[in-house]
Scaffold this motif. Structure first.
Motif, PDB file in Angstrom:
ATOM      1  N   HIS A 344       0.685  -1.025  -0.107  1.00 25.76           N
ATOM      2  CA  HIS A 344      -0.319   0.320   0.016  1.00 25.76           C
ATOM      3  C   HIS A 344       1.045   1.288   0.157  1.00 25.76           C
ATOM      4  CE1 HIS A 344      -0.047   0.551   4.297  1.00 25.76           C
ATOM      5  NE2 HIS A 344       0.305  -0.312   4.322  1.00 25.76           N
ATOM      6  N   LEU A 345       0.499   1.974  -0.838  1.00 26.39           N
ATOM      7  CA  LEU A 345       1.641   2.870  -0.686  1.00 26.39           C
ATOM      8  C   LEU A 345       0.563   4.744  -1.253  1.00 26.39           C
ATOM      9  CD1 LEU A 345       2.475   2.776  -4.803  1.00 26.39           C
ATOM     10  CD2 LEU A 345       1.060   1.891  -3.540  1.00 26.39           C
ATOM     11  N   GLY A 346       1.350   5.741  -1.673  1.00 23.64           N
ATOM     12  CA  GLY A 346       0.059   7.056  -1.755  1.00 23.64           C
ATOM     13  C   GLY A 346      -0.067   8.168  -0.012  1.00 23.64           C
ATOM     14  N   VAL A 347       0.820   7.210   0.895  1.00 28.08           N
ATOM     15  CA  VAL A 347       0.657   7.539   1.799  1.00 28.08           C
ATOM     16  C   VAL A 347       2.104   8.629   2.082  1.00 28.08           C
ATOM     17  CG1 VAL A 347       1.240   5.927   3.120  1.00 28.08           C
ATOM     18  CG2 VAL A 347      -0.117   7.861   4.272  1.00 28.08           C
ATOM     19  N   TRP A 424      13.461  24.167  -4.411  1.00 24.82           N
ATOM     20  CA  TRP A 424      13.451  23.563  -4.138  1.00 24.82           C
ATOM     21  C   TRP A 424      12.676  22.758  -3.247  1.00 24.82           C
ATOM     22  CZ3 TRP A 424      17.496  20.157  -5.542  1.00 24.82           C
ATOM     23  CH2 TRP A 424      18.730  20.697  -6.237  1.00 24.82           C
ATOM     24  N   THR A 425      12.017  21.238  -3.989  1.00 28.22           N
ATOM     25  CA  THR A 425      10.931  20.790  -3.103  1.00 28.22           C
ATOM     26  C   THR A 425      11.594  19.560  -3.147  1.00 28.22           C
ATOM     27  OG1 THR A 425       9.716  20.026  -4.892  1.00 28.22           O
ATOM     28  CG2 THR A 425       9.063  21.648  -4.507  1.00 28.22           C
ATOM     29  N   PHE A 426      11.234  18.732  -1.507  1.00 25.38           N
ATOM     30  CA  PHE A 426      10.649  17.182  -0.930  1.00 25.38           C
ATOM     31  C   PHE A 426      10.407  16.723  -1.355  1.00 25.38           C
ATOM     32  CE2 PHE A 426      13.020  13.972   1.571  1.00 25.38           C
ATOM     33  CZ  PHE A 426      13.884  13.128   0.931  1.00 25.38           C
ATOM     34  N   GLY A 427       9.841  15.182  -1.390  1.00 24.43           N
ATOM     35  CA  GLY A 427       9.416  14.371  -0.590  1.00 24.43           C
ATOM     36  C   GLY A 427       9.046  13.261  -0.922  1.00 24.43           C
ATOM     37  N   ILE A 428       9.006  12.156   0.145  1.00 29.83           N
ATOM     38  CA  ILE A 428       8.660  10.952  -0.014  1.00 29.83           C
ATOM     39  C   ILE A 428       7.041  10.152   0.466  1.00 29.83           C
ATOM     40  CG2 ILE A 428      11.005  10.829   1.388  1.00 29.83           C
ATOM     41  CD1 ILE A 428       9.932  10.788   4.357  1.00 29.83           C
ATOM     42  N   GLY A 429       7.183   9.159  -0.131  1.00 32.16           N
ATOM     43  CA  GLY A 429       5.642   8.540  -0.449  1.00 32.16           C
ATOM     44  C   GLY A 429       6.285   7.193   0.427  1.00 32.16           C
ATOM     45  N   GLY A 430       5.561   5.961   1.276  1.00 33.51           N
ATOM     46  CA  GLY A 430       5.954   5.259   2.252  1.00 33.51           C
ATOM     47  C   GLY A 430       5.485   4.233   1.358  1.00 33.51           C
ATOM     48  N   PHE A 431       5.543   2.638   1.107  1.00 41.27           N
ATOM     49  CA  PHE A 431       5.406   1.846   1.104  1.00 41.27           C
ATOM     50  C   PHE A 431       5.178   0.227   2.450  1.00 41.27           C
ATOM     51  CE2 PHE A 431       6.351   3.490  -3.298  1.00 41.27           C
ATOM     52  CZ  PHE A 431       6.550   2.881  -4.138  1.00 41.27           C
ATOM     53  N   GLY A 432       4.109   0.217   1.934  1.00 44.26           N
ATOM     54  CA  GLY A 432       3.877  -0.505   3.595  1.00 44.26           C
ATOM     55  C   GLY A 432       3.327  -2.288   3.103  1.00 44.26           C
ATOM     56  N   GLU A 433       3.831  -3.027   4.453  1.00 48.73           N
ATOM     57  CA  GLU A 433       3.966  -4.337   3.985  1.00 48.73           C
ATOM     58  C   GLU A 433       2.019  -4.730   4.024  1.00 48.73           C
ATOM     59  OE1 GLU A 433       4.923  -8.482   5.703  1.00 48.73           O
ATOM     60  OE2 GLU A 433       5.969  -7.010   5.868  1.00 48.73           O
ATOM     61  N   VAL A 434       1.379  -4.955   2.969  1.00 46.97           N
ATOM     62  CA  VAL A 434       0.362  -5.368   3.147  1.00 46.97           C
ATOM     63  C   VAL A 434      -0.026  -7.548   3.917  1.00 46.97           C
ATOM     64  CG1 VAL A 434      -2.234  -6.457   2.319  1.00 46.97           C
ATOM     65  CG2 VAL A 434      -0.319  -4.178   1.353  1.00 46.97           C
ATOM     66  N   LEU A 435      -0.428  -7.464   4.487  1.00 48.99           N
ATOM     67  CA  LEU A 435      -1.002  -8.957   5.088  1.00 48.99           C
ATOM     68  C   LEU A 435      -1.394  -9.913   4.748  1.00 48.99           C
ATOM     69  CD1 LEU A 435      -1.630  -8.368   8.625  1.00 48.99           C
ATOM     70  CD2 LEU A 435       0.957  -8.311   8.000  1.00 48.99           C
ATOM     71  N   PRO A 436      -1.368 -11.304   4.454  1.00 47.55           N
ATOM     72  CA  PRO A 436      -1.760 -12.484   3.432  1.00 47.55           C
ATOM     73  C   PRO A 436      -3.648 -12.584   4.737  1.00 47.55           C
ATOM     74  CG  PRO A 436      -0.068 -13.722   4.864  1.00 47.55           C
ATOM     75  CD  PRO A 436       0.240 -11.632   5.107  1.00 47.55           C
ATOM     76  N   TYR A 437      -3.940 -11.862   4.037  1.00 47.52           N
ATOM     77  CA  TYR A 437      -5.493 -12.477   4.434  1.00 47.52           C
ATOM     78  C   TYR A 437      -6.360 -13.595   3.256  1.00 47.52           C
ATOM     79  CZ  TYR A 437      -4.932  -7.930   6.869  1.00 47.52           C
ATOM     80  OH  TYR A 437      -4.434  -7.231   6.931  1.00 47.52           O
ATOM     81  N   GLU A 438      -6.384 -14.313   4.213  1.00 49.79           N
ATOM     82  CA  GLU A 438      -6.993 -16.144   3.260  1.00 49.79           C
ATOM     83  C   GLU A 438      -8.659 -15.668   2.654  1.00 49.79           C
ATOM     84  OE1 GLU A 438      -7.072 -20.341   4.746  1.00 49.79           O
ATOM     85  OE2 GLU A 438      -9.022 -19.728   4.396  1.00 49.79           O
ATOM     86  N   ASP A 439      -9.365 -14.651   3.132  1.00 50.59           N
ATOM     87  CA  ASP A 439     -10.278 -14.431   2.296  1.00 50.59           C
ATOM     88  C   ASP A 439     -10.038 -12.804   0.954  1.00 50.59           C
ATOM     89  OD1 ASP A 439     -10.062 -12.845   4.214  1.00 50.59           O
ATOM     90  OD2 ASP A 439     -12.444 -12.650   4.689  1.00 50.59           O
TER      91      ASP A 439
END
Length: 572
Positions: A344-347, A424-439
């Protein structure tokens, strides 16, 4: 079809590889170099390196309407356009037509695809990070899903092999959560990126800013012969790189496979079933429909590698039904199609920086900064709000004449303004782990067929509480780091989109220790059909928070070596 890749077609081979992206290219190379006569099947059109990169040398002003597509063309790629960047005139032709290649959504799922030789190895983001020991142990430690049947020590030699072959630029940091590797020289940080790096290190224990580790040659070292040379810093990578500076199947692994004389490449070949012999308990080959003529064919082989992408390989297995496997080949555990993951990203956050007005940078480097995971590593890094962690990608740049309000300037003042770079501008966006959900799952819809008569894929998956809690921290920490680094007007953002938007689809045919709870064993073999290997994102048992392509390649090389050995021993 190019003679460069194509050998005489026959009915039977030692091996069949389905797909030509990062996994399929590596499978083809390793199996062919291992002496196996190998048929490589790609559902899309032929793409030759350099020849078929039509926009690689075009400038922005060469495209009508600034690269924006006409309305009628956009209407054919509405789902592909969800990224915000894929559907632009310089490169939209790499992405599928959503009308010709439909899929269904119970909940929104962003499935970005390219059907052509090379697959997404032409358009990928090229960030290449090793998983850590912590990642392979995470499910067992947290009691989530099932345990990985391998550990970092099992995969480390294969990371070595892949990095040494593809060329990854980066910096060794000595971090347990982001293992060091065999790297090309790091791409330099610009002055603001270096400044932020120093300030974050000063104010936050255990947080590191480095250059993104990307699969780009950044030296004069030879990789793959005449097809590849060092990065030219054009940052037009998504169009196809005529220099072969970044790793792709087209510039690297497929030519290596072709050079052995053992590869037959057949594009326009939609694999829809793996054939099974109940007497031998082995797969005997695959069924194919020609994309153009819609004729059907059968090809036979001793071993089959499914590398069509996480969803596509699983769809093939789901369609591979028999008396032994009424719910799809290898689906004794009912895990086929389940446990869909992505990142998940965009944050994150962005802001402005005052200073370094006399500094600029040269070229358009194809990466920015990377901030490795710093959450839930033990001690003060732990939080009780969520499990696992995240990293950030981002960078600094200067604005240009587009910042000028034309209505307020003219003549001499306008001329001077457009010749000066903006702030100058500076920005960062996160990449987060998504858990494995069976459904979180996909399944096939036999009531909605595509133009080839194949069932379409339906997605029913979403983010859960752990991801939403993680996003809060991702946003807060991004703001905190940028403010401590001296940026002003720092603004957070959070645009979650949906699963698939990270274009890191994983799961759906996970590996594990127990056939009752997993589809594949620790060698990427289907538990009950040992001569079928799945080595794309489908095999992933958890997701980590780093880009997964390097891990796909390492596992593919390992699985191919195993298959060659098992064939020699006669066990598959």
């Amino acid at each position: 079809m190019s003679k460069f890749y194509y050998n005489e077609e026959q009915e039977s081979y030692d091996a069949i590889v389905v797909g030509t992206g990062v996994s399929g290219g590596w499978a083809a190379k390793e199996l062919c170099e291992g002496g196996l006569k190998t048929l490589v099947l790609e559902r899309g059109r032929m793409v030759e390196h350099i020849k078929d990169y039509p926009t690689a040398h075009m400038d922005n002003w060469d495209f009508p309407n600034g690269g924006e597509l006409p309305r009628e063309e956009k209407a054919r790629q509405e789902k592909q356009a969800r990224t915000g960047y894929t559907v632009k005139a310089p490169h939209n032709f790499w992405f599928v037509d959503d009308i010709e290649h439909p899929y269904n959504e119970v909940k929104r799922f962003d499935w970005m695809r390219g059907y052509h030789v090379g697959g997404r190895s032409i358009m990928w983001g090229r960030h290449s990070y090793r998983w850590s020991a912590m990642d392979f142990e995470a499910n067992l430690r947290d009691g989530i899903a099932v345990d990985w049947p391998v550990r970092y020590k099992d995969i480390a030699p294969w990371y070595d092999k892949v990095e040494a072959y593809i060329g990854v630029s980066g910096e060794n940091l000595g971090l347990s959560q982001l293992p060091d590797g065999i790297f090309e020289p790091m791409m330099e940080l610009n002055c603001v990126e270096q400044h932020v790096r120093e300030k974050v290190a000063e104010h936050f224990d255990g947080r590191v800013i480095t250059a993104g580790r990307v699969a780009h040659i950044n030296s004069d070292k030879e990789f793959g012969g005449k097809n590849r040379q060092r990065c030219q810093f054009r940052n037009r990578c998504i169009r196809g790189c005529p220099f072969g500076a970044y790793f792709s199947s087209n510039s690297s692994t497929l030519p290596a496979a072709e050079a052995t004389g053992n590869m037959t490449l057949r594009p326009d070949s939609i694999v829809y079933e793996v054939m099974y012999d109940p007497d031998t308990q082995k797969a005997t080959g695959v069924k194919v429909i020609d994309r153009v003529t819609k004729e059907k064919y059968e090809f036979r082989a001793k071993v089959i590698f499914l590398c069509a992408s996480s969803m596509a390989s699983t769809a093939i297995l789901m369609q591979s039904k028999s008396d032994r496997f009424p719910n799809g080949m290898g689906n004794d555990s009912d895990q086929l199609g389940r446990n869909i993951m992505d990142h998940h990203l965009g944050v994150g956050a962005g802001g402005k920086f005052d200073g370094f007005d006399d500094k600029y940078y040269k070229g358009r480097k194809p990466n920015g900064v990377y901030i490795p995971r710093f959450r839930n590593l033990g001690g003060n890094s732990d939080t009780d709000k969520f499990i696992r962690g995240y990293g950030y990608q981002g960078g600094a740049s200067r604005g240009d004449w587009q910042d000028t309000i034309k209505e307020l300037s003219h003549g001499k003042d306008l001329k001077e303004a457009i010749l000066k770079p903006g702030g100058w501008t500076f920005g960062i966006g996160g990449f987060g782990e998504v858990l494995p959900y069976e459904d979180n799952r996909m399944y096939l819809d036999y009531d909605n067929l595509d133009q080839w008569g194949m069932p379409t894929v339906t997605f029913d998956a979403e983010f859960r509480e752990n991801e939403w809690k993680m996003r809060e921290d991702m946003k807060e920490q991004a703001v905190a780091m940028l403010e401590k680094a001296g940026l002003r007007d720092v603004e957070p953002f959070d645009n979650p989109g949906a699963l698939g938007l990270g274009i890191h689809e994983m799961g759906t045919a996970r590996m594990g220790r127990d056939p009752k709870t997993s589809v594949l064993n620790g060698w990427n073999q289907i538990h009950a059909v040992k001569n079928v290997y799945v080595t794309d994102g489908a095999f992933m048992t958890s997701a980590s928070c780093v880009n997964p392509s390097l891990t796909y390649m390492a596992f593919t090389a390992r699985a191919a070596s195993h298959a060659i050995q098992e064939l020699k021993k006669g066990t598959i």
